[in-house]
Motif scaffolding. Sequence first.
Motif, mmCIF file in Angstrom:
data_model
loop_
_atom_site.group_PDB
_atom_site.id
_atom_site.type_symbol
_atom_site.label_atom_id
_atom_site.label_comp_id
_atom_site.label_asym_id
_atom_site.label_seq_id
_atom_site.Cartn_x
_atom_site.Cartn_y
_atom_site.Cartn_z
ATOM 1 N N LEU A 132 -45.011 55.418 50.130
ATOM 2 C CA LEU A 132 -45.905 55.854 49.242
ATOM 3 C C LEU A 132 -47.415 55.162 49.121
ATOM 4 O O LEU A 132 -48.260 55.681 49.154
ATOM 5 C CB LEU A 132 -45.305 55.686 47.781
ATOM 6 C CG LEU A 132 -44.281 56.617 47.513
ATOM 7 C CD1 LEU A 132 -43.301 56.137 46.281
ATOM 8 C CD2 LEU A 132 -44.527 58.006 47.412
ATOM 9 N N ARG B 26 -48.271 63.557 50.119
ATOM 10 C CA ARG B 26 -48.097 62.807 48.861
ATOM 11 C C ARG B 26 -47.258 63.332 47.847
ATOM 12 O O ARG B 26 -46.208 62.694 47.491
ATOM 13 C CB ARG B 26 -49.315 62.597 48.203
ATOM 14 C CG ARG B 26 -49.275 61.714 46.750
ATOM 15 C CD ARG B 26 -50.673 61.538 46.112
ATOM 16 N NE ARG B 26 -51.448 60.565 46.808
ATOM 17 C CZ ARG B 26 -52.642 60.877 47.242
ATOM 18 N NH1 ARG B 26 -53.440 61.826 46.851
ATOM 19 N NH2 ARG B 26 -53.426 59.765 47.783
ATOM 20 N N GLN C 115 -43.580 61.789 46.855
ATOM 21 C CA GLN C 115 -43.102 61.598 45.392
ATOM 22 C C GLN C 115 -42.116 62.205 45.155
ATOM 23 O O GLN C 115 -41.151 61.607 44.558
ATOM 24 C CB GLN C 115 -44.393 62.054 44.734
ATOM 25 C CG GLN C 115 -44.084 61.442 43.304
ATOM 26 C CD GLN C 115 -44.070 59.907 43.063
ATOM 27 O OE1 GLN C 115 -44.981 59.322 43.654
ATOM 28 N NE2 GLN C 115 -43.304 59.672 42.466
ATOM 29 N N ASP D 142 -38.741 60.527 43.665
ATOM 30 C CA ASP D 142 -38.278 60.936 42.252
ATOM 31 C C ASP D 142 -36.782 61.380 42.276
ATOM 32 O O ASP D 142 -36.017 61.236 41.350
ATOM 33 C CB ASP D 142 -38.834 62.282 41.706
ATOM 34 C CG ASP D 142 -40.552 61.950 41.240
ATOM 35 O OD1 ASP D 142 -40.618 60.756 41.369
ATOM 36 O OD2 ASP D 142 -41.195 62.952 41.268
#
Length: 167
Positions: free
Chosen positions: A30, A134, A138, A142
């Motif tokens: 990330l 991205r 993500q 998650d």
Amino acid sequence: MTEPTRIGRAQQDLLRQVHEHLRSELRQILEAVDQVAEGAADPESTRSMINAMTMRQNYWTLGSFCASYCRTLTMHHGIEDAAMFPGLVAREPSIAAVTERLSAEHEVIHEVLVALDETLVALIDGGSDLSAVRDEAQALSDLLLPHLEYEEEQLLPVIGRLTDRVV
């Protein structure tokens, strides 16, 4: 609550270490996506050939790092599905529903890994959509972080009672 056995504690520690490694590398992915995006954000530098070459190298580096992570995570989940989960269920059948849920989550996580890889390949092949990379990174975060937490919450007590190795 019963104290973990010597073997159980060692197995608990191993699972925690593997999961912490996965968490740490996910944070690095990330951060790397953000760093690459920051380098691509300057419109003046983006026009220069040097920056274009640098960004392409950054894309390759990011893609290589993510590909390595994807292989590691896939291997970890494969070992769990093929050996660890069946071994735990054989010793404690009451956790079958937990391992079924975890295996199902492995499939969903795998689909996100495939999507992340596809967005990285598109980026390396000349694309410029870092937001898609991205978003996929993500999405992986998650899904993966709660998955690891649930797995530890549900399985570490069972693993702690082991008197022999599962994997």
